[in-house]
Each structure stands twice: as structure tokens, then as C-alpha cells.
Write an enzyme that holds these catalytic residues in place. Structure first.
Site, PDB file in Angstrom:
ATOM      1  N   LYS A  61       4.217  -6.869  -1.874  1.00  0.00           N
ATOM      2  CA  LYS A  61       3.628  -6.997  -0.531  1.00  0.00           C
ATOM      3  C   LYS A  61       2.535  -5.954  -0.410  1.00  0.00           C
ATOM      4  CE  LYS A  61       4.571  -5.781   4.270  1.00  0.00           C
ATOM      5  NZ  LYS A  61       5.517  -5.525   5.354  1.00  0.00           N
ATOM      6  N   GLU A  69       5.472   0.789  17.157  1.00  0.00           N
ATOM      7  CA  GLU A  69       6.334   1.131  16.009  1.00  0.00           C
ATOM      8  C   GLU A  69       6.689   2.610  15.964  1.00  0.00           C
ATOM      9  OE1 GLU A  69       5.397  -0.826  12.404  1.00  0.00           O
ATOM     10  OE2 GLU A  69       7.166  -0.011  11.422  1.00  0.00           O
TER      11      GLU A  69
END
Ligand SMILES: C=C(O[C@H]1C=CC=C(C(=O)O)[C@@H]1O)C(=O)O
Length: 424
Positions: free
Chosen positions: A187, A232
Site C-alpha cells: 500500500k 485522526e
């Protein structure tokens, strides 16, 4: 050694009987803010800015902060998270960044948390000063309010692609997918930037206030020109309690309730997004394991609703192993797979190859640290950096094998929304 460690700081915190609106206290020049759901801290003036760069920037900041804290004399009549000695911090994403990473020790802090409002005064121990009282602190606050510049014009900044066009971004995503399929990485998170100019008459404080009011559940921050509202949480440390919130996997909000809920349900069962999310969660759990005991991780990701989009989210909690502080954890965690990819080193190499710009502090840690090492750190997302009159906004997406380049471009548009709206 820093001036603050050499001379020693004298720090006093006292409760206030008044409850000013923190967002109204922002300084016109380089506002300092950490805020969520009405609680937070505003910094007024600066005692010292500690600068760090290179590979060891976070470790160096941790070591310097320990020296500053050890040399400080703190009288804290408030004892809530953030009272007493503290510094605001922002760190560059990459060790090679041109932009410095900083810890800023403010002259005054006005803070609010769980119904308690306080003022902290920070000065050098060798300067003479009357002891701070609630009365003198309220006087300082009143003087700051009187001296504060009236709010200027609301910023209207036209943001447009700078070093990477939209086509350039989708082509970079294609190249990233090829490298994933070749087995180089699993990723990678690719970002793009938009640039614009803030006119001299336009007031950044208006944009920051809009962000806080529009995204009350996010961490709204402003540190050394970096401002934004991030959903986040990289790490919070309060005493021995450690928490993190991992986000990765995104879907658009629907225009009506049925579409909205179906988008969320689709996200919760999307293999592509669950894969992307799994990498991010595992990276945080692996990094925290040496530092935290009794880690608990929510069984499966939940859908987190933000005004502009849905995210897949996982909450993590644990107990801090003794001897560590919040910057040790920031060092261990950064960069997580939510902003770099997996495996980290190879993913960062792909980013270096495919992103033709310096991320600066975007996707780096932003937050604060206290004298005891407690602190709250977010990942700097949904943010922009003001340097001179240039505003650079950033947004990125996690790319996995079955990502679709055009969809990733649309996702960056959704992630630019908070900054674009705050500057429109
Ligand atoms: C990299 C960003 O978001 C990260 C956090 C949440 C969801 C993400 C995603 O779905 O790709 C990203 O990992 C950004 O906002 O610039």
C-alpha cells in the site's frame, strides 16, 4: 542547549473565573491553537521556538523537551491536561523536508478542559515577576483582548494545482498500482497539493474559526502557519492512558439519508477499503506494542461520519509502559500506514519517486506536549501551510492494488473540502 533549558523557565497556571471563547483569543500573527469540541488551548506570544530537522527530529525534540521540563519550576494550581508547562509542536513528514519541525513554548496559554478554564504564564526563572493570581491572570487576559487586532476580512483564496496536475496525480496513482502489483509495496499513500495566495487584508483567524466550528469533532490546530482540522488522533497520553484512532478507507457522504447510509454500509464491507484500513491498524499496533501494555483494539473498523465524508476507523487504547512520553510514541508511530503505506520504508521511497513536492508538515505529527510528557498528537491532515502569503493545502489517499485512479482523485477533492471551504 536551548535557552529555556539553560536559563530555566518559571511556569504558573491559575484557574480563571471567566470563560472566554478560545477561538476569539487567537493572535493575529501566527495563531497558536489546539482545539476540539470547545476544549483546548490558545497560545499567546512565544518564549522560545525550538527547531529540529533531519532523521532525528522527533527524538531530538523529545530529548530537548526533557531538558526544558527538568530545568523548569512549575506552579500549577489547575492540574488538568495541558495546564502547567506545555509546548505546541508540528513535525515534518519527511526527514529530508526543507520545512523545520518545531516545538513552540508560548508566553501565555489560555486553556479550557472539562469545565475548567485557566491561564498559564511562562517566563524565564531569572526574570522578576509578581506571583500569578487569578486576578492578575484575568488582567493579562483583558489586556490581550483589548490589544488584539480586530478581525480582518474573511480569506478568499483560490487554490489550484501547483507541481502536480490532476492528470499528473492519476498517472502517479497508476504508477503506484504498477509498483504494488510488482510486489514492491502493498500500500502507498499518494498526495497532491493546491496552492493559492492569502491577501494582506485577509485574516487567517477567520479560516481557523470556520474550521473549528464546521469540524467540532476533529482536532483543529494552528501551529507555525500549519492550520487544519484533522479527524485522526495519532496518539494521546494522559497519565498512563494511551489512545489512538486509526483512519483509512473513505466514502462520500450521500445527499439523502438512504444514500448516505448505503455509502457507509458499502464502505464497511469494501474489500479494498478494509485492506487499506488493515495495513494502517496493524502499523499502529506494531509500533505501540513495545511502549504500551494491555492494548485493546476494536474488533472490526467502524464507520466514522464527518461533515465531508465517511471513514473507516479503529480505536486503540492501552497503558503506557513506564519511562516513555508522548513524543517517544510519536517517534515510534510516525509515519503510520495511513499516511505512508506498507512496508513503511519502501512506501516512502515510492512517495519520493511519485510526489514531485515536499509534503512539509502535512501528514506529520501536530499537537502538544506537557512537562510530564503527556500530550495529544494528531496526524496533520485536512490542512494547509501558510508561508509568507502562500497557502499550500494537501490531501492524499491510500492506494492498494484495486484502487481506481479517477476515484482517488475524487477522494482528494473530498479531503480538500475543509480547507477549500474555510478559505472561500
Ligand atoms: C492521507 C489522508 O487521509 C488518510 C486518513 C484517512 C483516510 C485515508 C484514505 O482513505 O485514504 C488516508 O489514509 C489525507 O486526508 O490526506
Amino acid at each position: 542547549m536551548s535557552v529555556s533549558a539553560t536559563r530555566g523557565l518559571r511556569v504558573e497556571s491559575v484557574p480563571l473565573t471567566v470563560t472566554p471563547e478560545l477561538l476569539n483569543l487567537l493572535s493575529v500573527d501566527s495563531p497558536l491553537l489546539w482545539w476540539r469540541r470547545g476544549d483546548g488551548m490558545v497560545g499567546i506570544g512565544v518564549v522560545e521556538t525550538l527547531s529540529f530537522s533531519g532523521k532525528t527530529r522527533i527524538k531530538d525534540a523529545g530529548a530537548t523537551w526533557r531538558e526544558v521540563a527538568e530545568a523548569a519550576t512549575v506552579s500549577d494550581a489547575v492540574t488538568v491536561a495541558g495546564s502547567g508547562l506545555m509546548a505546541f509542536g508540528t513535525f515534518a513528514f519527511r526527514s529530508t523536508s526543507e520545512i523545520p519541525s518545531v516545538l513552540i513554548i508560548p508566553r501565555f496559554v489560555v486553556g479550557q478542559r472539562a469545565g475548567v478554564t485557566w491561564l498559564t504564564r511562562i517566563g524565564f526563572a531569572d526574570e522578576s515577576a509578581e506571583p500569578l493570581t487569578t486576578e492578575s491572570a484575568e488582567q493579562i487576559l483583558a489586556e490581550h483582548i483589548t490589544a488584539s487586532a480586530q478581525l480582518g476580512a474573511a480569506p478568499v483564496v483560490h487554490l489550484s494545482p501547483a507541481s502536480l496536475s490532476e492528470a499528473g496525480f492519476t498517472s502517479a496513482v497508476n504508477k503506484a498500482i504498477e509498483r504494488i502489483d510488482a510486489g514492491e509495496v502493498e500500500k502507498v499513500v499518494l498526495a497532491r497539493e493546491l496552492e493559492g495566495t492569502l491577501a494582506g487584508t485577509q485574516d487567517l483567524r477567520v479560516a481557523i474559526t470556520r474550521l473549528a466550528e464546521s469540524y467540532p469533532d476533529c482536532w483543529t490546530f494552528s501551529v507555525d502557519g500549519l492550520f487544519g482540522s484533522s479527524p485522526e488522533t495519532l496518539i494521546t497520553v494522559h497519565g498512563r492512558k494511551v489512545t489512538a484512532r486509526v483512519l483509512a478507507g473513505t466514502a462520500r457522504r450521500g445527499s439523502d439519508t438512504a444514500t448516505d447510509l448505503s455509502n457507509a454500509a458499502e464502505l464497511a464491507s469494501s474489500h479494498k477499503d478494509l485492506d487499506e484500513h488493515g495495513f494502517a491498524t496493524r502499523s499502529v499496533v506494531n509500533a505501540l506494542t513495545p511502549y504500551a501494555e494491555q492494548l485493546t483494539v476494536s474488533d472490526s473498523p467502524f464507520t466514522l461520519k464527518l461533515p465531508n465524508l465517511w471513514h473507516l476507523a479503529t480505536d486503540i487504547a492501552g497503558t503506557l509502559a513506564s519511562g516513555s512520553n508522548s513524543l517517544d510514541l510519536v517517534f515510534a508511530l510516525h509515519p503510520t500506514a495511513a499516511v505512508a503505506g506498507t512496508p513503511t520504508v519502501a512506501a516512502v521511497e515510492v512517495i519520493d519517486d511519485l510526489e514531485p513536492f515536499d509534503r512539509g508538515r502535512y501528514a506529520g505529527p501536530v499537537g502538544w506536549i506537557g512537562a510530564d510528557g503527556d500530550g495529544e498528537w494528531a496526524i496533520a491532515l485536512r490542512c494547509a501551510q501558510l508561508t509568507g502569503s502562500t497557502v499550500t493545502a494537501y490531501a492524499g489517499c491510500g492506494i492498494v492494488s484495486d484502487s481506481v485512479p479517477a476515484n482517488e482523485l475524487v477522494e482528494t477533492e473530498m479531503k480538500f473540502r475543509p480547507i477549500v471551504d474555510a478559505l472561500s
